[in-house]
Design a protein around this motif. Structure first.
Motif, PDB file in Angstrom:
ATOM      1  N   ARG A  64       0.841  -1.209   0.000  1.00 42.48           N
ATOM      2  CA  ARG A  64       0.000   0.000   0.000  1.00 42.48           C
ATOM      3  C   ARG A  64       0.872   1.254   0.000  1.00 42.48           C
ATOM      4  O   ARG A  64       0.571   2.230  -0.682  1.00 42.48           O
ATOM      5  CB  ARG A  64      -0.931  -0.017   1.210  1.00 42.48           C
ATOM      6  N   ILE A  65       1.969   1.231   0.761  1.00 42.15           N
ATOM      7  CA  ILE A  65       2.880   2.382   0.781  1.00 42.15           C
ATOM      8  C   ILE A  65       3.528   2.560  -0.600  1.00 42.15           C
ATOM      9  O   ILE A  65       3.622   3.679  -1.097  1.00 42.15           O
ATOM     10  CB  ILE A  65       3.942   2.238   1.886  1.00 42.15           C
ATOM     11  N   LEU A  66       3.959   1.459  -1.216  1.00 46.92           N
ATOM     12  CA  LEU A  66       4.523   1.549  -2.574  1.00 46.92           C
ATOM     13  C   LEU A  66       3.505   2.127  -3.544  1.00 46.92           C
ATOM     14  O   LEU A  66       3.835   2.980  -4.373  1.00 46.92           O
ATOM     15  CB  LEU A  66       4.956   0.166  -3.067  1.00 46.92           C
ATOM     16  N   PHE A  67       2.263   1.665  -3.453  1.00 45.58           N
ATOM     17  CA  PHE A  67       1.202   2.170  -4.328  1.00 45.58           C
ATOM     18  C   PHE A  67       1.052   3.679  -4.158  1.00 45.58           C
ATOM     19  O   PHE A  67       1.056   4.437  -5.133  1.00 45.58           O
ATOM     20  CB  PHE A  67      -0.109   1.455  -4.014  1.00 45.58           C
ATOM     21  N   ALA A  68       0.931   4.139  -2.910  1.00 46.96           N
ATOM     22  CA  ALA A  68       0.763   5.570  -2.641  1.00 46.96           C
ATOM     23  C   ALA A  68       1.991   6.355  -3.077  1.00 46.96           C
ATOM     24  O   ALA A  68       1.874   7.457  -3.625  1.00 46.96           O
ATOM     25  CB  ALA A  68       0.479   5.799  -1.156  1.00 46.96           C
ATOM     26  N   ARG A 127      13.617   7.907  -1.466  1.00 47.66           N
ATOM     27  CA  ARG A 127      13.859   8.400  -2.818  1.00 47.66           C
ATOM     28  C   ARG A 127      13.090   7.584  -3.853  1.00 47.66           C
ATOM     29  O   ARG A 127      12.772   6.423  -3.642  1.00 47.66           O
ATOM     30  CB  ARG A 127      15.340   8.299  -3.158  1.00 47.66           C
ATOM     31  N   ALA A 128      12.857   8.238  -4.991  1.00 52.30           N
ATOM     32  CA  ALA A 128      12.249   7.570  -6.142  1.00 52.30           C
ATOM     33  C   ALA A 128      12.955   8.057  -7.392  1.00 52.30           C
ATOM     34  O   ALA A 128      13.424   9.199  -7.453  1.00 52.30           O
ATOM     35  CB  ALA A 128      10.767   7.891  -6.221  1.00 52.30           C
ATOM     36  N   THR A 129      13.035   7.190  -8.399  1.00 51.93           N
ATOM     37  CA  THR A 129      13.558   7.578  -9.704  1.00 51.93           C
ATOM     38  C   THR A 129      12.585   7.076 -10.760  1.00 51.93           C
ATOM     39  O   THR A 129      11.903   6.072 -10.564  1.00 51.93           O
ATOM     40  CB  THR A 129      14.961   6.996  -9.971  1.00 51.93           C
ATOM     41  N   THR A 130      12.547   7.794 -11.872  1.00 48.10           N
ATOM     42  CA  THR A 130      11.653   7.399 -12.958  1.00 48.10           C
ATOM     43  C   THR A 130      12.466   7.079 -14.202  1.00 48.10           C
ATOM     44  O   THR A 130      13.623   7.485 -14.326  1.00 48.10           O
ATOM     45  CB  THR A 130      10.657   8.527 -13.296  1.00 48.10           C
ATOM     46  N   THR A 131      11.841   6.386 -15.126  1.00 49.76           N
ATOM     47  CA  THR A 131      12.515   6.063 -16.378  1.00 49.76           C
ATOM     48  C   THR A 131      12.751   7.306 -17.230  1.00 49.76           C
ATOM     49  O   THR A 131      13.523   7.259 -18.180  1.00 49.76           O
ATOM     50  CB  THR A 131      11.703   5.033 -17.181  1.00 49.76           C
ATOM     51  N   THR A 132      12.116   8.420 -16.867  1.00 47.10           N
ATOM     52  CA  THR A 132      12.362   9.686 -17.572  1.00 47.10           C
ATOM     53  C   THR A 132      13.554  10.434 -16.974  1.00 47.10           C
ATOM     54  O   THR A 132      13.894  11.522 -17.437  1.00 47.10           O
ATOM     55  CB  THR A 132      11.118  10.592 -17.529  1.00 47.10           C
ATOM     56  N   GLY A 133      14.165   9.856 -15.938  1.00 48.69           N
ATOM     57  CA  GLY A 133      15.353  10.462 -15.338  1.00 48.69           C
ATOM     58  C   GLY A 133      15.073  11.389 -14.169  1.00 48.69           C
ATOM     59  O   GLY A 133      15.999  11.992 -13.621  1.00 48.69           O
ATOM     60  N   ALA A 169      10.750   3.651  -9.714  1.00 46.78           N
ATOM     61  CA  ALA A 169      11.448   2.813  -8.736  1.00 46.78           C
ATOM     62  C   ALA A 169      11.457   3.534  -7.395  1.00 46.78           C
ATOM     63  O   ALA A 169      11.869   4.692  -7.307  1.00 46.78           O
ATOM     64  CB  ALA A 169      12.869   2.542  -9.202  1.00 46.78           C
ATOM     65  N   ILE A 170      11.009   2.842  -6.376  1.00 45.88           N
ATOM     66  CA  ILE A 170      10.900   3.409  -5.032  1.00 45.88           C
ATOM     67  C   ILE A 170      11.941   2.772  -4.117  1.00 45.88           C
ATOM     68  O   ILE A 170      12.116   1.552  -4.113  1.00 45.88           O
ATOM     69  CB  ILE A 170       9.482   3.142  -4.448  1.00 45.88           C
ATOM     70  N   ASP A 171      12.604   3.597  -3.329  1.00 52.01           N
ATOM     71  CA  ASP A 171      13.482   3.124  -2.259  1.00 52.01           C
ATOM     72  C   ASP A 171      13.021   3.805  -0.979  1.00 52.01           C
ATOM     73  O   ASP A 171      13.399   4.950  -0.699  1.00 52.01           O
ATOM     74  CB  ASP A 171      14.944   3.444  -2.566  1.00 52.01           C
ATOM     75  N   LYS A 203       4.132   5.614  -5.512  1.00 53.12           N
ATOM     76  CA  LYS A 203       4.187   5.712  -6.973  1.00 53.12           C
ATOM     77  C   LYS A 203       3.130   6.675  -7.504  1.00 53.12           C
ATOM     78  O   LYS A 203       3.385   7.423  -8.455  1.00 53.12           O
ATOM     79  CB  LYS A 203       4.072   4.320  -7.606  1.00 53.12           C
ATOM     80  N   GLU A 204       1.969   6.705  -6.879  1.00 53.00           N
ATOM     81  CA  GLU A 204       0.945   7.683  -7.263  1.00 53.00           C
ATOM     82  C   GLU A 204       1.442   9.111  -6.995  1.00 53.00           C
ATOM     83  O   GLU A 204       1.275  10.004  -7.824  1.00 53.00           O
ATOM     84  CB  GLU A 204      -0.356   7.418  -6.500  1.00 53.00           C
TER      85      GLU A 204
END
Length: 197
Positions: A137-141, A171-177, A164-166, A143-144
């Motif tokens: 649920r935390i990952l879902f929130a 921190r989070a990173t996206t495929t758009t950089g 990608a969530i850590d 990423k949203e």
């Protein structure tokens, strides 16, 4: 919830109540296509919080319209985000001089159904010491919230696998950089704030 926000970011939450649809300014009401009373109440509650947060920084009576993409439209120089579940509405607002972009999400503090968790979690996500029952649920929130923070910057539609969530590093990173910082709280609801400097 205020404890999770970085300096310069205003956040707020409230329980959704009967009659909250009355908090929609006339222009807002016209921009929100939802006809179901529950959706209009939730939108009214979230915008009521946003109006208060904007007022705190000297912006009064600004209608937070819904854009064709569904994202709220903020005043020039302001970044913000709205979210609600069935019971609670949340909002975050900041000057873009403090934070380039914001995203927020709220979810009930219960386990995510397995079939949805399988769509959300990837092998590169790191949950660390988070309660395993709530990790999905935390990952879902998260990423949203990240999606809401980066979409206004890139105008790219991202899937769960594109973020990608850590949680252990916040921190989070996206495929758009894009790189976003995360903050979250777990009670009484899961609220995740993502921000890009």
């Amino acid at each position: 919830m205020a404890a999770i926000a970085p300096p310069g970011v205003g956040v707020g939450c409230r329980s959704i109540r009967d009659g909250d649809e009355a908090h929609l300014l006339p222009e807002e009401a016209g921009s929100i296509p939802a006809r179901r009373p529950a959706m209009r109440r939730a939108s009214g509650a979230a915008r009521w919080i946003a109006h208060s947060l904007l007022s705190n920084i000297g912006i009064n009576d600004f209608p937070v319209l819904r854009s064709p993409s569904g994202a709220p439209v903020w005043p020039d120089g302001i970044s913000g985000s709205l979210a609600h579940d069935d019971e609670m509405a949340v909002a975050a607002v900041a000057s873009i001089t403090d934070v380039g972009s914001l995203g927020i999400d709220v979810e009930p503090a219960i386990a995510l159904p397995d079939e949805i968790a399988a769509l959300v979690a990837t092998s590169i996500d790191v949950v660390g010491a988070v309660d395993r029952q709530l990790a999905g649920r935390i990952l879902f929130a998260a990423k949203e919230a990240v999606y809401k923070a980066v979409y206004p910057l890139d105008h790219e539609i991202l899937d769960y696998g594109d973020i990608a969530i850590d949680l252990s590093a916040s921190r989070a990173t996206t495929t758009t950089g894009r790189r976003a910082t995360l903050a979250y709280c777990l009670a009484p609801r899961i609220v995740v704030l993502a921000f890009v400097r």
